[in-house]
Design an enzyme around this catalytic site. Sequence first.
Site, mmCIF file in Angstrom:
data_model
loop_
_atom_site.group_PDB
_atom_site.id
_atom_site.type_symbol
_atom_site.label_atom_id
_atom_site.label_comp_id
_atom_site.label_asym_id
_atom_site.label_seq_id
_atom_site.Cartn_x
_atom_site.Cartn_y
_atom_site.Cartn_z
ATOM 1 N N ASN A 37 0.884 -1.166 0.000
ATOM 2 C CA ASN A 37 0.000 0.000 0.000
ATOM 3 C C ASN A 37 0.918 1.211 0.000
ATOM 4 O O ASN A 37 1.619 1.466 0.978
ATOM 5 C CB ASN A 37 -0.899 -0.004 1.243
ATOM 6 C CG ASN A 37 -1.747 1.246 1.358
ATOM 7 O OD1 ASN A 37 -1.602 2.201 0.600
ATOM 8 N ND2 ASN A 37 -2.635 1.255 2.332
ATOM 9 N N ARG A 87 0.486 4.207 0.411
ATOM 10 C CA ARG A 87 0.213 5.235 1.415
ATOM 11 C C ARG A 87 0.813 4.880 2.777
ATOM 12 O O ARG A 87 0.805 5.692 3.687
ATOM 13 C CB ARG A 87 -1.289 5.467 1.541
ATOM 14 C CG ARG A 87 -1.887 6.044 0.255
ATOM 15 C CD ARG A 87 -3.344 6.333 0.395
ATOM 16 N NE ARG A 87 -3.535 7.409 1.367
ATOM 17 C CZ ARG A 87 -4.709 7.769 1.855
ATOM 18 N NH1 ARG A 87 -5.793 7.127 1.481
ATOM 19 N NH2 ARG A 87 -4.815 8.736 2.713
ATOM 20 N N CYS A 88 1.344 3.676 2.899
ATOM 21 C CA CYS A 88 1.897 3.185 4.161
ATOM 22 C C CYS A 88 3.422 3.311 4.150
ATOM 23 O O CYS A 88 4.089 2.762 3.273
ATOM 24 C CB CYS A 88 1.492 1.722 4.362
ATOM 25 S SG CYS A 88 2.282 0.933 5.771
ATOM 26 N N SER A 89 3.972 4.012 5.132
ATOM 27 C CA SER A 89 5.422 4.202 5.178
ATOM 28 C C SER A 89 6.160 2.876 5.355
ATOM 29 O O SER A 89 7.220 2.661 4.755
ATOM 30 C CB SER A 89 5.805 5.171 6.291
ATOM 31 O OG SER A 89 5.445 4.652 7.564
#
Length: 113
Positions: free
Chosen positions: A7, A9-11
């Site tokens: 994903n 958007r996930c660091s």
Amino acid sequence: MIKIYHNNRCSKSRLGVQFLEDAGKDFEVVKYLEDVPTEAELTEIIKLLGISPIELVRTNEAIWKSDYKGKDLTDVQIIKAMVENPKLIERPIVINDEKAVIARPTEKIAEIL
């Protein structure tokens, strides 16, 4: 072929991709929010991880708290919940042949390379 369920958007997920790139590995990125795993695929991933379905659930997600928390769910129901709401799937998951890890921390990826 190495796969990473990712994903953007996930660091932590971005760190997983970076780890594989830095290691010079060829890998496939599966954007699991768009290309949602089927129940069978998720069942296989859970088997490779050697965990129970609930251990793959992001239990702090709002959808889990509002719709599932506190309910007595079977493993099949938990897997269905993740397929219906892929945001519930913990990330990143890295699979290399018959080995898999949830890459938290990112360095866990090295265990399966």
